[in-house]
Design an enzyme around this catalytic site. Structure first.
Site, PDB file in Angstrom:
ATOM      1  N   TYR A   1     -51.146  72.034  -0.409  1.00  0.00           N
ATOM      2  CA  TYR A   1     -52.129  71.492  -1.345  1.00  0.00           C
ATOM      3  C   TYR A   1     -53.450  71.357  -0.592  1.00  0.00           C
ATOM      4  O   TYR A   1     -53.743  72.137   0.294  1.00  0.00           O
ATOM      5  CB  TYR A   1     -51.610  70.184  -1.952  1.00  0.00           C
ATOM      6  CG  TYR A   1     -52.306  69.809  -3.229  1.00  0.00           C
ATOM      7  CD1 TYR A   1     -52.388  70.713  -4.293  1.00  0.00           C
ATOM      8  CD2 TYR A   1     -52.900  68.570  -3.371  1.00  0.00           C
ATOM      9  CE1 TYR A   1     -53.047  70.381  -5.460  1.00  0.00           C
ATOM     10  CE2 TYR A   1     -53.556  68.224  -4.547  1.00  0.00           C
ATOM     11  CZ  TYR A   1     -53.623  69.132  -5.580  1.00  0.00           C
ATOM     12  OH  TYR A   1     -54.280  68.792  -6.740  1.00  0.00           O
TER      13      TYR A   1
ATOM     14  N   LYS B   1     -31.307  81.704 -21.746  1.00  0.00           N
ATOM     15  CA  LYS B   1     -31.873  83.011 -21.423  1.00  0.00           C
ATOM     16  C   LYS B   1     -32.526  82.971 -20.043  1.00  0.00           C
ATOM     17  O   LYS B   1     -32.373  83.902 -19.239  1.00  0.00           O
ATOM     18  CB  LYS B   1     -32.912  83.385 -22.478  1.00  0.00           C
ATOM     19  CG  LYS B   1     -33.278  84.844 -22.507  1.00  0.00           C
ATOM     20  CD  LYS B   1     -32.263  85.622 -23.301  1.00  0.00           C
ATOM     21  CE  LYS B   1     -32.671  87.056 -23.507  1.00  0.00           C
ATOM     22  NZ  LYS B   1     -31.842  87.739 -24.502  1.00  0.00           N
TER      23      LYS B   1
END
Length: 399
Positions: free
Chosen positions: A46, A101
Site C-alpha cells: 500500500y 460458477k
C-alpha cells in the site's frame, strides 16, 4: 449444473440439510496473494510504494495486466432472469449459482472469478454497467440472462469491449453438445453433414447449438418451440426465430416435434418439455438422443435407451453428462493466457474438437464425452483456445 435428488421446493432453510450447511456464509472468499507481516510489507503493498505502480500503469495502461489481478480475473454477471430451471428469481436469489460458477472457474481452470448480480433487467443499463466495470476484469462471463435479451447484451458487449465476452448458457452448452455429437457420429459411423438433427428449444442454448452445429458442418437441422417447427412460413416470428427460420429453411418443414423426429438421426433437448416415447421410437436406427433439460430430461434416459444407441443428459447420475464445466474454465484460461481480444467461432470449434478427442479409443455408447472430473479437459481446451487465438491473430500475447 450437477443434478441431485434434493427437493428444490422449500419454504425455509432446513438446519439439518447439508446443502444449506455448505452454503452458510457463501462458497467463496477473497484472500491475499502476498504476505503483509510488517511495516516494510505494508509500505510496498500500500502507500507509499503502491503509488509507483499506479503511476507506471497511468503511463502505460497495458501494465495493469502484469501488475494487478486483471489478467486472471473474470466477472460472472447475471440479472437473475433465467436461473437454472427456476426462471426469473432475481439477482439476490441468483447469487448461490454465481458463487458456484466462480468456484468452478477456480477449481477447474485456475481462473479467479467474481460474481456480479445486477438489479436491473434493462438491456441498456446492463450493457452500460458492464462496460463501466470492465477495466476491473480480463473477461466477462454472462450467465442466466433470459432470451432473447441475452443475444443483444452479448453482441453489444463484444462490439464495445476488447476483452473476451462469453455467454456460457449459449456457447458453453453448444461446445459440449458438439463434442458429444462428434463422437456419437463416429460411433454410429455417420458424417456430420449427413445427420438429420432436431433441436427442441429456441432459447439461448438452442440457438447457439444450431449455429455451432452449422459451423461444424451439420446441414439438416429443425428447431422446435412450443408451436412446433420454426420455418419461414410461420407467422409472428420474432427477430431471433426469424433468423432460425432463415438459417434452417433448406431442411425445416412445418409440423410438430413428432413429425420432425420421424426418421431423424439426432434429438437435442434444451427445452424442458416432454417428448413422447412413440416419437423417439420413430427416429432412425442407431439414433442419438441428448435430453439435456435438468433435472427432468425431455425423455427419461431409461426410455430413450430402448430406442436410441447413444443417450446423453445434463445429469450426473447417467452416462454421458453434457456439462458446461468441461468448457468455460479452459475457454477463459486460454483466452486470458494470450490476452485474447475476443472468443471467436474458431476457438469454440477447436474447444469442441479438443474435448471430443480426449475420448479416443475408449469411445462407447456410455462414453462419448469426458467426465467433468477428467483432469485432462481444461488443459486440452486451453491449448486449443490459445493455439487458435494466435493463429487467428486475436492474441495480444503471442508467445
Amino acid at each position: 449444473m450437477v443434478a441431485t435428488d434434493i427437493d428444490l421446493h422449500t419454504d425455509s432453510p432446513d438446519p439439518d440439510d447439508p446443502v444449506f450447511a455448505l452454503h452458510r456464509g457463501g462458497k467463496m472468499m477473497i484472500s491475499a496473494s502476498v504476505p503483509i507481516l510488517n511495516a516494510e510489507d505494508l509500505a510496498m503493498a500500500y502507500t507509499p510504494g503502491v503509488a509507483r505502480v499506479c503511476e507506471a500503469i497511468a503511463a502505460d495502461p497495458e501494465l495493469a495486466h502484469e501488475y494487478t489481478w486483471v489478467s486472471n480475473t473474470v466477472a460472472v454477471v447475471t440479472d437473475g432472469t433465467a436461473v437454472l430451471g427456476l426462471g426469473d428469481i432475481g439477482p439476490a436469489a441468483s447469487m448461490p449459482v454465481m458463487e458456484g460458477k466462480a468456484v468452478l472457474f477456480k477449481q477447474f481452470g485456475g481462473v479467479d472469478a467474481i460474481p456480479v448480480a445486477l438489479a436491473t433487467k434493462d438491456v441498456d443499463e446492463i450493457v452500460e454497467t458492464i462496460v463501466r466495470l470492465a477495466p476491473t476484469f480480463g473477461g466477462i462471463n454472462l450467465e442466466d440472462i433470459s432470451s432473447p435479451r441475452c443475444f443483444e447484451i452479448e453482441r453489444r458487449l463484444i462490439e464495445r469491449l476488447d476483452i473476451p465476452v462469453f455467454h456460457d448458457d449459449q456457447h458453453g452448452t453448444a461446445i459440449v453438445t458438439l463434442a458429444a455429437l462428434i463422437n456419437s457420429a463416429r460411433l454410429t459411423d455417420r458424417e456430420l453433414d449427413d445427420l438429420k438433427v432436431v433441436i427442441s428449444g429456441a432459447g439461448a442454448a438452442g440457438v447457439a447449438i444450431m449455429k455451432m452445429l452449422q459451423t461444424a458442418g451439420v446441414r439438416k437441422i429443425a428447431v422446435i418451440d412450443r408451436s412446433g417447427v420454426i420455418h419461414p412460413g410461420r407467422v409472428n416470428l420474432d427477430e431471433v426465430k426469424s433468423e432460425i427460420a432463415e438459417l434452417t429453411a433448406p431442411w425445416a418443414k412445418a409440423g410438430t416435434v413428432a413429425d420432425a423426429l420421424d426418421g431423424a438421426d439426432v434429438f437435442i433437448g434444451v427445452s424442458g418439455g416432454t417428448i413422447p416415447e412413440a416419437a423417439v421410437a420413430s427416429m432412425a436406427p442407431d439414433a442419438i438422443v441428448f435430453a439435456m433439460a435438468n433435472p427432468h430430461p425431455e425423455v427419461h434416459p431409461e426410455i430413450a435407451m430402448r430406442h436410441a444407441r447413444v443417450v446423453a443428459t445434463g445429469r450426473s447420475d447417467f452416462p454421458n453428462q453434457i456439462n458446461n464445466v468441461l468448457v468455460f474454465p479452459g475457454i477463459f484460461r486460454g483466452a486470458l493466457d494470450v490476452r485474447a481480444t475476443r472468443i471467436s467461432e474458431g476457438m469454440k470449434l477447436a474447444a469442441a474438437h479438443a474435448i471430443a478427442d480426449l475420448v479416443g479409443d475408449d469411445l462407447s455408447e456410455t462414453y462419448v464425452i469426458p467426465s467433468p472430473f477428467d483432469p485432462r479437459v481444461a488443459a486440452a481446451v486451453t491449448r486449443a483456445v490459445t493455439d487458435t487465438a494466435r493463429r487467428e491473430g486475436l492474441a495480444r500475447r503471442p508467445y
